[in-house]
Design a protein around this motif. Structure first.
Motif, mmCIF file in Angstrom:
data_model
loop_
_atom_site.group_PDB
_atom_site.id
_atom_site.type_symbol
_atom_site.label_atom_id
_atom_site.label_comp_id
_atom_site.label_asym_id
_atom_site.label_seq_id
_atom_site.Cartn_x
_atom_site.Cartn_y
_atom_site.Cartn_z
ATOM 1 N N ALA A 1 0.826 -1.211 0.000
ATOM 2 C CA ALA A 1 0.000 0.000 0.000
ATOM 3 C C ALA A 1 0.861 1.262 0.000
ATOM 4 O O ALA A 1 0.538 2.241 -0.690
ATOM 5 C CB ALA A 1 -0.942 -0.003 1.197
ATOM 6 N N LEU A 2 1.959 1.240 0.737
ATOM 7 C CA LEU A 2 2.844 2.402 0.763
ATOM 8 C C LEU A 2 3.504 2.632 -0.598
ATOM 9 O O LEU A 2 3.664 3.775 -1.036
ATOM 10 C CB LEU A 2 3.897 2.254 1.860
ATOM 11 N N VAL A 3 3.881 1.561 -1.274
ATOM 12 C CA VAL A 3 4.476 1.689 -2.611
ATOM 13 C C VAL A 3 3.432 2.233 -3.595
ATOM 14 O O VAL A 3 3.724 3.134 -4.391
ATOM 15 C CB VAL A 3 5.050 0.344 -3.107
ATOM 16 N N LEU B 1 3.455 5.649 -5.930
ATOM 17 C CA LEU B 1 3.247 5.635 -7.380
ATOM 18 C C LEU B 1 2.079 6.523 -7.790
ATOM 19 O O LEU B 1 2.178 7.305 -8.745
ATOM 20 C CB LEU B 1 3.008 4.209 -7.873
ATOM 21 N N VAL B 2 0.987 6.435 -7.068
ATOM 22 C CA VAL B 2 -0.184 7.263 -7.371
ATOM 23 C C VAL B 2 0.159 8.737 -7.173
ATOM 24 O O VAL B 2 -0.201 9.584 -8.006
ATOM 25 C CB VAL B 2 -1.389 6.839 -6.496
ATOM 26 N N ALA B 3 0.858 9.056 -6.099
ATOM 27 C CA ALA B 3 1.255 10.450 -5.851
ATOM 28 C C ALA B 3 2.148 10.963 -6.979
ATOM 29 O O ALA B 3 1.977 12.096 -7.450
ATOM 30 C CB ALA B 3 1.969 10.564 -4.502
ATOM 31 N N VAL C 1 3.524 11.952 -19.041
ATOM 32 C CA VAL C 1 3.409 10.671 -19.756
ATOM 33 C C VAL C 1 4.587 9.772 -19.378
ATOM 34 O O VAL C 1 4.399 8.577 -19.105
ATOM 35 C CB VAL C 1 3.339 10.889 -21.287
ATOM 36 N N LEU C 2 5.794 10.319 -19.346
ATOM 37 C CA LEU C 2 6.965 9.526 -18.957
ATOM 38 C C LEU C 2 6.834 8.981 -17.539
ATOM 39 O O LEU C 2 7.153 7.819 -17.274
ATOM 40 C CB LEU C 2 8.245 10.365 -19.081
ATOM 41 N N VAL C 3 6.351 9.810 -16.629
ATOM 42 C CA VAL C 3 6.156 9.363 -15.246
ATOM 43 C C VAL C 3 5.106 8.253 -15.198
ATOM 44 O O VAL C 3 5.269 7.262 -14.475
ATOM 45 C CB VAL C 3 5.764 10.543 -14.332
ATOM 46 N N SER C 4 4.054 8.390 -15.967
ATOM 47 C CA SER C 4 3.007 7.361 -16.004
ATOM 48 C C SER C 4 3.545 6.038 -16.529
ATOM 49 O O SER C 4 3.254 4.967 -15.972
ATOM 50 C CB SER C 4 1.834 7.834 -16.865
ATOM 51 N N VAL C 5 4.351 6.095 -17.581
ATOM 52 C CA VAL C 5 4.967 4.880 -18.125
ATOM 53 C C VAL C 5 5.911 4.274 -17.093
ATOM 54 O O VAL C 5 5.912 3.048 -16.879
ATOM 55 C CB VAL C 5 5.704 5.185 -19.450
ATOM 56 N N VAL D 1 5.348 -1.074 -11.441
ATOM 57 C CA VAL D 1 4.394 -2.102 -10.984
ATOM 58 C C VAL D 1 4.787 -3.465 -11.534
ATOM 59 O O VAL D 1 4.807 -4.458 -10.793
ATOM 60 C CB VAL D 1 2.950 -1.735 -11.386
ATOM 61 N N ILE D 2 5.132 -3.531 -12.803
ATOM 62 C CA ILE D 2 5.530 -4.801 -13.416
ATOM 63 C C ILE D 2 6.780 -5.351 -12.720
ATOM 64 O O ILE D 2 6.847 -6.541 -12.395
ATOM 65 C CB ILE D 2 5.763 -4.628 -14.932
ATOM 66 N N ALA D 3 7.749 -4.482 -12.480
ATOM 67 C CA ALA D 3 8.994 -4.910 -11.826
ATOM 68 C C ALA D 3 8.758 -5.316 -10.373
ATOM 69 O O ALA D 3 9.461 -6.183 -9.843
ATOM 70 C CB ALA D 3 10.032 -3.795 -11.894
ATOM 71 N N GLU D 4 7.778 -4.700 -9.723
ATOM 72 C CA GLU D 4 7.501 -4.974 -8.308
ATOM 73 C C GLU D 4 6.670 -6.238 -8.080
ATOM 74 O O GLU D 4 6.593 -6.716 -6.952
ATOM 75 C CB GLU D 4 6.758 -3.787 -7.679
#
Length: 108
Positions: free
Chosen positions: A56-58, A62-64, A79-83, A89-92
């Motif tokens: 949840a903290l991670v 990411l959302v922030a 857009v770069l930050v969103s990517v 998320v994929i790496a985590e």
């Protein structure tokens, strides 16, 4: 990297509304993960939380980072930050599976 973006972009986005909120955002985004962690995920754990708490903290970071980037920065950077957030998320996912099990729940 996503954490750093959250630490920079969030107060940047909030500063125009409230300096107090900007400072509070840094305290929350840096302070909570420093204090709360899942045993076995960090060398030093001040206050142990279940794995889902660390996830949840991670996610909060990411959302922030994404929301603040869209508010404070040009579209190209947002857009770069969103990517980057999606790639994070994929790496985590492997770590999150382990953390979820550490919280007593199983993700398959």
């Amino acid at each position: 990297m996503s954490e750093l973006i959250a630490w920079v972009a969030t107060p940047w986005a909030l500063a125009g509304y409230s300096v107090v909120l900007a400072v509070l955002s840094v305290v929350v985004l840096i302070g909570l993960p420093t204090v709360f962690a899942t045993s076995g995920d960090k060398k030093q754990v001040l206050v142990a939380v279940p794995g889902w708490g660390t996830i949840a903290l991670v996610v909060l970071q990411l959302v922030a980072a994404v929301i603040a980037a869209w508010v404070a920065w040009p579209v190209s950077l947002a857009v770069l930050v969103s990517v980057l957030a999606v790639l994070t998320v994929i790496a985590e996912l492997p770590r999150w599976r382990w953390l979820w099990r550490a919280g007593g729940l199983a993700i398959r």
